[in-house]
Design a protein around this motif. Structure first.
Motif, short mmCIF file in Angstrom:
data_model
loop_
_atom_site.label_atom_id
_atom_site.label_comp_id
_atom_site.label_asym_id
_atom_site.label_seq_id
_atom_site.Cartn_x
_atom_site.Cartn_y
_atom_site.Cartn_z
N SER A 74 0.82 -1.20 0.00
CA SER A 74 0.00 0.00 0.00
C SER A 74 0.85 1.25 0.00
N SER B 181 1.17 3.00 -5.29
CA SER B 181 0.67 1.67 -5.60
C SER B 181 -0.82 1.65 -5.83
N SER B 182 -1.51 2.59 -5.32
CA SER B 182 -2.94 2.46 -5.37
C SER B 182 -3.62 3.52 -6.22
N ASN C 174 7.16 -2.79 -5.24
CA ASN C 174 6.18 -1.75 -5.00
C ASN C 174 6.87 -0.43 -5.32
N ASP D 19 3.31 -5.68 -3.91
CA ASP D 19 2.28 -4.66 -4.01
C ASP D 19 0.94 -5.38 -4.18
N TYR D 20 0.22 -5.54 -3.09
CA TYR D 20 -1.03 -6.29 -3.16
C TYR D 20 -2.11 -5.55 -3.94
N ASP D 21 -1.98 -4.24 -4.09
CA ASP D 21 -2.97 -3.51 -4.88
C ASP D 21 -2.88 -3.88 -6.36
N TYR D 22 -1.74 -4.38 -6.78
CA TYR D 22 -1.55 -4.77 -8.17
C TYR D 22 -1.62 -6.30 -8.32
N LYS E 14 -4.61 -12.07 -2.69
CA LYS E 14 -4.56 -11.26 -1.47
C LYS E 14 -3.44 -11.81 -0.59
N ASN F 118 -8.53 -12.18 -5.76
CA ASN F 118 -9.46 -11.14 -6.18
C ASN F 118 -10.20 -11.62 -7.44
N SER G 10 -6.32 -2.04 -11.33
CA SER G 10 -6.33 -0.59 -11.35
C SER G 10 -4.91 -0.10 -11.06
#
Lengths: 314, 645
Positions: free
Chosen positions: B30, B34-35, B111, B118-121, B125, B141, B299
């Motif tokens: 995060s 990254s987000s 990240n 980078d868990y957002d990418y 999870k 996801n 995203s």
């Protein structure tokens, strides 16, 4: 003539096979191994063994050579593990581009070298001769790399007249559609080749000028223009024809520097890269190709002799 | 012609990556950039260590569309598209510059400038570990493939089935005894959950960064053995990968299709993607054109309309194209290292220089099993004395244009990570020929500066030369280094001169990179391949896909890249502790391991270059391109990039 051509082609096959055998043995004497290069140092001994077995690399060198010949006879030049492509397809995509580069450079260099060489010979020890000799010596002594970089610096970077890299089209025809991109690589190769050809042409023309038939032609009152075109040029070209025949393999597959600097992927650079990576089959494929081109170049030169000098019989 | 891909060592020939571990990394993902939208990611992106730089966000208004021209490495072009890479196709050109932008790995490593996940990418999870760290549960996801199917746990099992079926175990990143050998069973209790049962307890950080890092979910549309078969959409219970023989057939089919380079752009297989881009064209000269995947679930969505990767035949060709064409011809370019002195000139033509680092450590091995000098290399005092001859600061300044960092041990110093603090703060073996001479003298050697130092007191006592070393034996050996790289050649010439000052005779030879690295193999003294003494391929080891620098591939007895055959029981147990210990003890275990290796110097450490992931001097980014940030582990995020007016 037909018998001669058949005989020469037969000799060509033997010579090419000999070249491949020597190349094959030399390549296998080099340090390192294809498996290690391809699989990397992380590969386990089991993976190395599996790769060698899968590709026949665990057999004797002579057996491997026999397998290579077998594939060659079936029109299969092998497989490049570095590119994941067959050598046939690799060469099929690169050789036409080399023909464009080498062919244009050959045409332009001859078109410049022949008249200048003759003019230098006719005006021997004159200002034109000294100037031509000076230019030739400078170009001939300059590394190809330096000529290429100078052209790029002035004509691409400083003044943006031509692109710094060759057209990136995958086909030869596609490259011809972007002639501006061909100017600098072709010019670089042309300048070096011209320097060589012009010296030979000058030397040959000087010898020819001393011949009795030239003196006779002039004594008969033949205009100088006709003396030069009918009697001098044709007889002087024999030396250049020999040189062109011998130069064809170099021009087509030996333009490593030009290919490197101008981003012009071709067989010469491919051979160099393959040697660095122990990509044996690419090296062998190009060796076969160069062998064939060399033989054909000599054959064309021999045919050229017969055309230029009807006294020559085969 | 550097390209030197010099780096490597591992399967990820150039893909390195990194890792991070430590407790703080488990929450990684995060961080800056990254987000959010691309516009925030650049300007906020931190630099990652000494000597590193990052571009600032351009000031103009953000635009949609535009083509980014990106330089492939000289002579390094993609040759494999299937994201299950064997060792022979395992490199950045295939993985980071092609596959990963179309087929997402389960987790996104790196990240921006941080060596964390980078868990957002990521599709997956953050995994949870239970049952004394013997059970791993991964929730997915609900991403979509471009054919409309959901990315499910079955897709992960598809990958694992193919991996386990490979008889040669030749996958990139495979270490015997580890993944998938250490997975006893895999379950998919629901479409969004994967459960792995392990053969024993493992450090969760290690398992996440060094084992799960290899996984790519694969679409079921690929689960077939010929193109004439219909593409499966769901698991009907009879998919071929479910059996070992079937999985082998599927792998063989996909491998063959992947080697048909001319069919990539039109293949019904490779057009099914879950990443932000899809392949538009691939030419016979290896020019790659990627366009946005309109069905991308992650995203941000791509803003640029096209990413064109340009092949080059040489570093000179890259540099000439940058100089002559400028940003309109090349938008993002790695500046070849020999052109580092001209970076300011090039920047003035419309670029900003991004200087990042790969997660790597530079070293070269000594062959402990060489029948002649192996006994000398096995002496700890000799290795410590020899390390004193490495003038790291001098080399960095004189030969590396101040774009490298001193390296004393196995944990990368840059990019910064919580693990970097385990390194010694000062060089334990600072450059000093007198210190080297003193060490040798105190261990039974008659030091002859400028001459030939010989063993005067053979034997195994503390003040004697050591086991296997005979009276009068000289210290003479060969270092074979990579040809064509000026900095490496200069370093080795300096080392030869410094060694001579203490009577060590080094013979230098140079060979192409593949020959050098191919010669350095673990061997037994009686084997013909064991004649090598030292091989320097110029860049040591990039961590990837072993992103946590735990050393099981490098210094453990019998490990795949322990080329010098170093074998020390304490090092073995310390490495094992980093792998199997609990996460809470990870930093202590890594510290103990790193400090022991620094003291042991099982290899000769040298300065590690920074600039780009591939070892270049830096990345030139056009001034009107925003969103660029170097991924610390080598991946690319062009979905973040955007043009400004």
């Amino acid at each position: 003539m037909t018998g001669f051509i058949i005989r020469r082609l037969g000799e060509a096959i033997i010579v090419t096979l000999g070249v491949t055998l020597i190349t094959f043995l030399l390549l296998h004497a080099l340090p390192g191994s294809l498996a290690r290069d391809i699989l990397g140092n992380r590969a386990s001994p089991q993976a190395i063994a599996a790769f060698n077995k899968q590709n026949g690399l665990d057999t004797s060198v002579f057996n491997q050579y026999w397998l290579f010949l077998d594939k060659l006879l079936h029109g299969n030049l092998g497989y490049s593990f570095q590119y994941n492509r067959t050598v046939d397809s690799l060469l099929a995509s690169e050789l036409p581009r080399d023909v464009v580069l080498g062919g244009l450079a050959l045409i332009f260099s001859l078109a410049i070298a022949i008249p200048i060489g003759v003019a230098q010979a006719v005006r021997r020890n004159g200002a034109l001769d000294y100037a031509g000799t000076g230019v030739s010596f400078v170009l001939y002594s300059m590394p190809q790399y330096a000529i290429a970089l100078l052209l790029i610096q002035f004509l691409a970077i400083s003044f943006h007249v031509f692109p710094a890299e060759a057209p990136q089209s995958a086909s030869a025809l596609g490259m011809l559609e972007h002639p501006a991109g061909l100017v600098l690589p072709v010019a670089s190769l042309t300048l070096v080749t011209y320097a060589l050809f012009s010296r030979y042409m000058r030397s040959s023309a000087i010898d020819t000028l001393a011949q009795d038939y030239i003196r006779t032609a002039r004594a008969k009152g033949l205009p100088e223009r006709l003396v030069l075109t009918r009697h001098l040029l044709r007889n002087s070209l024999i030396a250049v024809v020999t040189l062109v025949g011998l130069s064809i393999p170099t021009i087509l597959t030996g333009t490593l520097i030009i290919e490197q600097v101008f981003n012009y992927p071709g067989a010469g650079l491919e051979y160099f890269n393959a040697a660095l990576r122990n990509d044996y089959e690419v090296m062998l494929g190009i060796t076969v190709l160069v062998g064939i081109i060399t033989v054909l170049g000599n054959l064309l030169a021999d045919i050229g002799y017969a055309i230029l000098d009807p006294r020559i019989r085969y | 012609m550097r390209t030197t891909i010099a780096v490597i060592g591992t399967g990820f020939v150039l893909l390195a990556a990194a890792a991070c571990g430590s407790s703080s990394s488990s929450s990684g993902g995060s961080g800056a950039g990254s987000s959010g939208s691309p516009s925030t990611s650049t300007s906020a992106a931190p630099t990652a260590g000494p000597g590193l730089t990052s571009p600032t966000a351009p000031s103009g208004a953000k635009q949609t569309g535009g083509t980014v021209y990106y330089t492939e490495g000289a002579g390094a072009t993609p040759n494999y598209i299937f994201p299950m890479t064997s060792a022979q196709v395992c490199g950045t050109t295939n993985i980071t510059q092609l596959n990963a932008m179309m087929y997402r790995p389960l987790f996104w490593y790196g990240n921006n400038y941080q060596p964390t996940i980078d868990y957002d990418y990521s599709i997956g999870k953050q995994p949870t570990f239970s049952d004394n760290n013997q059970t791993v549960t991964i929730k997915l996801n609900p991403w979509k493939w471009s054919n409309g199917e959901t990315v499910t746990s079955r897709d992960v099992m598809f990958w694992i089935n193919l991996y386990k079926a490979d008889p040669s175990k030749n996958y990139c990143g495979y270490v015997p005894g580890y993944f998938p050998d250490n997975v006893t069973s895999v379950q998919a209790p629901d479409p969004q959950t994967v459960v792995l049962h392990l053969n024993k307890s493992y450090n969760p950080e290690w398992f996440t960064y060094n084992e799960l890092s290899q996984i790519y979910p694969l679409p079921l549309a690929w689960d077939r053995t010929s193109l004439s078969q219909p593409a499966p959409k769901t698991d009907n219970g009879h998919l071929p990968d479910a059996t070992k023989a079937g999985a082998e057939s599927v792998y063989k089919f996909l491998d063959t299709q992947s080697k048909a380079l001319g069919t990539w752009a039109t293949s019904p297989l490779w057009s099914v993607v879950d990443g932000p881009f899809k392949l538009s064209s691939f030419t016979t000269t290896a020019q790659v054109t990627l366009v946005p995947n309109p069905d991308y679930s992650g995203s941000p969505k791509p803003t640029i309309s096209k990413l064109v990767e340009l092949p080059f035949t040489s570093d000179a060709a890259i540099f000439n194209e940058i100089r002559s064409g400028g940003p309109s011809a090349v938008t993002v370019a790695n500046l070849p290292s020999q052109y580092a002195p001209q970076s300011a000139t090039v920047e003035g033509e419309g670029y900003v220089l991004n200087r990042a680092a790969s997660y790597s450590v530079n070293y070269f091995p000594l062959n402990f099993n060489n029948p002649t000098v192996g006994p000398i290399f096995r002496q700890l005092y000799f290795r410590q004395a020899f390390q004193h001859l490495i003038d790291q600061q001098g080399w960095i300044h004189a030969f590396l244009h101040d774009t490298a960092i001193p390296t004393y041990g196995p944990i990368p110093v840059s990019p910064e990570s919580p693990l970097a603090s385990v390194n010694a703060s000062t060089n334990p073996y600072a450059f000093s020929t007198s210190a080297a001479a003193t060490i040798l003298s105190s261990h039974g050697w008659k030091v002859a500066p400028g001459g030939t130092t010989t063993c005067e007191h053979p034997g195994t006592a503390a003040n004697e030369c050591g086991a296997g070393i005979s009276s009068g034996q000289p210290i003479s050996f060969n270092i074979d280094y990579q040809s064509g790289v000026a900095s490496v050649e200069s370093e080795m010439n300096d080392l030869e001169a410094q060694a001579k000052r203490v009577g060590i005779n080094i013979n230098l030879t140079s060979h192409p990179f593949p020959t050098v690295i191919g010669t350095a193999i673990a061997c037994k003294p009686t084997e013909p391949d064991c004649k090598w003494t030292s091989e320097n391929w110029g860049a040591g080891w990039i961590y990837g896909p072993d992103f946590l620098p735990t050393g099981e591939s490098l210094y453990q007895n019998g490990s795949v890249a322990n080329y010098g055959s170093y074998n020390d029981p304490k090092a073995n147990s310390l490495i094992t502790a980093t792998i199997t210990g609990p996460a809470a003890n990870e930093k202590q275990a890594l510290t103990a391991y790193a400090q022991y290796i620094e003291q042991q110097v099982p290899v000769v450490f040298g300065p590690t270059s920074i600039g780009t992931y591939q070892g270049d001097a830096g990345t030139l980014v056009a001034k009107n391109l925003g969103g660029y940030a170097a991924n610390a582990l080598g991946y690319m995020n062009p979905e973040d990039w955007y043009f400004t007016k």
